[in-house]
Design a protein around this motif. Structure first.
Motif, PDB file in Angstrom:
ATOM      1  N   LYS A 175       0.826  -1.209   0.000  1.00 27.37           N
ATOM      2  CA  LYS A 175       0.000   0.000   0.000  1.00 27.37           C
ATOM      3  C   LYS A 175       0.866   1.267   0.000  1.00 27.37           C
ATOM      4  O   LYS A 175       0.353   2.381   0.122  1.00 27.37           O
ATOM      5  CB  LYS A 175      -0.905   0.016   1.231  1.00 27.37           C
ATOM      6  N   HIS A 177       3.580   1.980   2.125  1.00 28.06           N
ATOM      7  CA  HIS A 177       4.191   2.386   3.399  1.00 28.06           C
ATOM      8  C   HIS A 177       5.619   1.848   3.503  1.00 28.06           C
ATOM      9  O   HIS A 177       5.892   0.708   3.146  1.00 28.06           O
ATOM     10  CB  HIS A 177       3.350   1.863   4.567  1.00 28.06           C
ATOM     11  N   ALA A 244       2.385   3.910   9.498  1.00 26.56           N
ATOM     12  CA  ALA A 244       1.575   2.720   9.764  1.00 26.56           C
ATOM     13  C   ALA A 244       2.092   2.024  11.018  1.00 26.56           C
ATOM     14  O   ALA A 244       3.265   2.161  11.387  1.00 26.56           O
ATOM     15  CB  ALA A 244       1.611   1.764   8.567  1.00 26.56           C
ATOM     16  N   PRO A 268      -7.403   6.278   8.805  1.00 24.99           N
ATOM     17  CA  PRO A 268      -6.004   5.958   8.521  1.00 24.99           C
ATOM     18  C   PRO A 268      -5.241   7.094   7.831  1.00 24.99           C
ATOM     19  O   PRO A 268      -4.125   6.872   7.360  1.00 24.99           O
ATOM     20  CB  PRO A 268      -6.149   4.774   7.573  1.00 24.99           C
ATOM     21  N   SER A 272      -2.000   4.453   9.437  1.00 22.39           N
ATOM     22  CA  SER A 272      -2.724   3.228   9.116  1.00 22.39           C
ATOM     23  C   SER A 272      -2.454   2.197  10.208  1.00 22.39           C
ATOM     24  O   SER A 272      -1.403   2.231  10.859  1.00 22.39           O
ATOM     25  CB  SER A 272      -2.290   2.695   7.756  1.00 22.39           C
ATOM     26  N   SER A 331      -8.867   0.386   7.675  1.00 17.68           N
ATOM     27  CA  SER A 331      -7.920   1.087   8.532  1.00 17.68           C
ATOM     28  C   SER A 331      -6.515   1.243   7.921  1.00 17.68           C
ATOM     29  O   SER A 331      -5.593   1.679   8.598  1.00 17.68           O
ATOM     30  CB  SER A 331      -7.792   0.354   9.878  1.00 17.68           C
ATOM     31  N   VAL A 332      -6.379   0.891   6.647  1.00 12.91           N
ATOM     32  CA  VAL A 332      -5.090   1.054   5.972  1.00 12.91           C
ATOM     33  C   VAL A 332      -5.257   1.945   4.752  1.00 12.91           C
ATOM     34  O   VAL A 332      -6.057   1.661   3.861  1.00 12.91           O
ATOM     35  CB  VAL A 332      -4.481  -0.306   5.554  1.00 12.91           C
ATOM     36  N   LYS A 333      -4.506   3.027   4.737  1.00 13.06           N
ATOM     37  CA  LYS A 333      -4.550   3.978   3.623  1.00 13.06           C
ATOM     38  C   LYS A 333      -3.482   3.624   2.587  1.00 13.06           C
ATOM     39  O   LYS A 333      -2.386   3.218   2.926  1.00 13.06           O
ATOM     40  CB  LYS A 333      -4.289   5.393   4.155  1.00 13.06           C
TER      41      LYS A 333
END
Length: 336
Positions: A175, A177, A244, A268, A272, A331-333
């Motif tokens: 994603k 990060h 994150a 997030p 995240s 909850s994860v961008k």
């Protein structure tokens, strides 16, 4: 006819002590109890039903070691509660009853198992952090299984925690990060999950050529939300450049949610987060928590099968690992 007074004279113990040993009562240590029973058998003593149950191990009882150590969840734990209930169903279907063992009567777990004359024991969540306390179960040959921690000599059915840690880190990386923190549960206890999830997390970073940053690691003093709140606060005070955080359990993740709300951080968008356990409260969090769902039913089914196999004298593996399902929520961008 041999009496308890004859046995007392032979062993050097008092008649009341002999009676306690033969009837499976009192708080005698396991060595004393076994010595008295052995000499009584050698002398041809015919014990009563309770003592005969103790020596033949045919009580149709399975001991359960389950203590709420620092989690403040009681029987509401998302993994342990399901494992316990399913194990009970399977073991009762086979004709056995469960009895809880504890360390609250000046006994060790093993001494309590002898006192209750159990045919086997399942270790779900012990209160002690000392694995050596379970050596007596191994030395005695008593059928035993563990569903949360690894023990040499005890058949263990456990989630593939290392793979879970790997998948969590890999998901963050894919994603976009690169600076990823790890919030660990206490590693000084008997559970091996925090260490294993950290090992998988580190391996994923290595495989994707991202150095593990020690400053982005923090360990909670406790397994609960308050401990996580304090630990994450310390992490955020020293570093604010991470995007994150992987929390070793959902309960720890809830502490991060609380800290973020009070600190004015948006999840997030600012940080995240991924947890582990698929707690029932996850769906109530905003955003809904990305996490892992452990296969509690499969763990319990295998544990009951391994218990019954041991009682029947069949060999069992040292360890069986069950894959945890990755549950992707909001909850994860993604960083582009």
């Amino acid at each position: 006819m041999v009496t308890i007074y004859d046995i007392a004279k032979k062993t050097g113990f008092s008649a009341p002590t002999v009676s306690k040993a033969l009837n499976g009562t009192g708080t005698l240590n396991s060595g004393t109890r076994q010595k008295i029973i052995q000499i009584a058998d050698e002398m041809g003593y015919k014990p009563n039903i309770s003592a005969r149950t103790l020596s033949t191990r045919k009580s149709n009882l399975i001991g359960v070691i389950y203590d709420d150590t620092g989690m403040n969840r009681g029987f509401a734990h998302p993994l342990f509660s399901v494992v316990l209930n399913r194990f009970r169903e399977q073991i009762e279907f086979a004709g056995y009853d469960l009895v809880f063992l504890s360390r609250h009567f000046q006994m060790s777990y093993y001494e309590h198992s002898q006192y209750r004359s159990v045919d086997g024991v399942i270790i779900i969540n012990p209160a002690t952090g000392d694995k050596s306390e379970f050596d007596e179960f191994i030395e005695s040959g008593m059928p035993r299984v563990s569903t949360n921690s690894l023990f040499d000599g005890i058949c263990t059915i456990i989630s593939d925690n290392e793979k879970g840690g790997y998948v969590a880190a890999e998901h963050f990386i894919k994603k976009g990060h690169k600076k990823i923190a790890f919030l660990s549960a206490p590693r000084n206890g008997i559970s091996t999950a925090p260490q294993e999830r950290l090992a998988g997390f580190k391996k994923a970073l290595t495989d994707y050529n991202i150095p593990f940053d020690e400053e982005l690691f923090v360990e909670s003093r406790f397994w609960d939300k308050q401990g996580a709140y304090e630990a994450f606060g310390k992490l955020y005070e020293r570093r604010k450049d991470f995007t994150a955080v992987f929390c070793a359990t959902d309960l720890l993740a809830f502490g991060v949610y609380e800290y973020a709300e009070k600190a004015g951080l948006k999840l997030p968008e600012d940080i995240s987060i991924i947890g582990f356990d698929d707690d029932a409260a996850d769906a109530l969090m905003s955003p809904h928590l990305t996490t892992f769902r452990q296969d509690a039913l499969r763990i319990a089914d295998i544990a009951s099968e391994m218990m019954l196999n041991q009682i029947a004298g069949l060999p069992v593996p040292d360890i069986v690992r069950c894959e945890a399902e990755f549950i992707e929520r909001q909850s994860v961008k993604e960083i582009k």
